[in-house]
Design a protein around this motif. Sequence first.
Motif, short mmCIF file in Angstrom:
data_model
loop_
_atom_site.label_atom_id
_atom_site.label_comp_id
_atom_site.label_asym_id
_atom_site.label_seq_id
_atom_site.Cartn_x
_atom_site.Cartn_y
_atom_site.Cartn_z
N GLY A 22 10.14 -3.75 -1.69
CA GLY A 22 9.63 -2.76 -2.64
C GLY A 22 8.30 -3.19 -3.26
N VAL A 23 8.18 -4.48 -3.55
CA VAL A 23 6.92 -4.99 -4.09
C VAL A 23 5.81 -4.85 -3.06
CG1 VAL A 23 5.75 -7.10 -4.83
CG2 VAL A 23 7.99 -6.54 -5.75
N PHE A 24 6.10 -5.18 -1.80
CA PHE A 24 5.08 -5.04 -0.75
C PHE A 24 4.66 -3.59 -0.56
CE2 PHE A 24 6.48 -9.22 1.31
CZ PHE A 24 5.44 -9.90 0.71
N VAL A 25 5.61 -2.67 -0.60
CA VAL A 25 5.27 -1.25 -0.47
C VAL A 25 4.38 -0.83 -1.64
CG1 VAL A 25 6.21 1.10 -0.54
CG2 VAL A 25 7.25 -0.62 0.93
N GLY A 26 4.71 -1.28 -2.83
CA GLY A 26 3.89 -0.98 -4.00
C GLY A 26 2.48 -1.52 -3.87
N LEU A 27 2.34 -2.74 -3.35
CA LEU A 27 1.02 -3.33 -3.16
C LEU A 27 0.21 -2.55 -2.12
CD1 LEU A 27 1.88 -7.14 -3.20
CD2 LEU A 27 0.60 -5.86 -4.92
#
Length: 154
Positions: free
Chosen positions: A136-141
């Motif tokens: 989820g963090v990678f998708v947000g980045l």
Amino acid sequence: GERPRPFVGREISTKSSYGRSTYSLSDVEQELRHHRVFCESQITSTQTFKHMGKLLLVSAIILATCLAFDIDSDRPQASRGLAVVLIVALWWITEAIPMSITGLFPVVFYPLFGICTIEQLAQQFVRGNTFLIIAGVFVGLVVQRWGLHSRIVC
């Protein structure tokens, strides 16, 4: 003669996928001021390295205090675990070093202080929920990097 200053009294035109945008010199100057303020804030956060000795001293005092007193006589690892948590919190709050490095302190200190083995620690870090959060963090980045968050908003 004197060289003409670029963009003085003129407008800057750019073409994007959204159409034509026009920016005045004041818009560009405002963006440059914002960038300068951001860079100056980064410089002030790196000045925390000057206080590294004080942080090491406070960390040593926290460690010595927690090791001197047993929180639970049945589990001596509890006081050592408390020391690690307090030291990590201290370094995290002060941001003396990057948070990504501070986040690795438990991985180093838990096995070092005998709180748990590296295998037990790895089992806690490698769970399905952890990878879900990381994804989820990678998708947000990625969304932020490519500007999708501003394109989705009407």
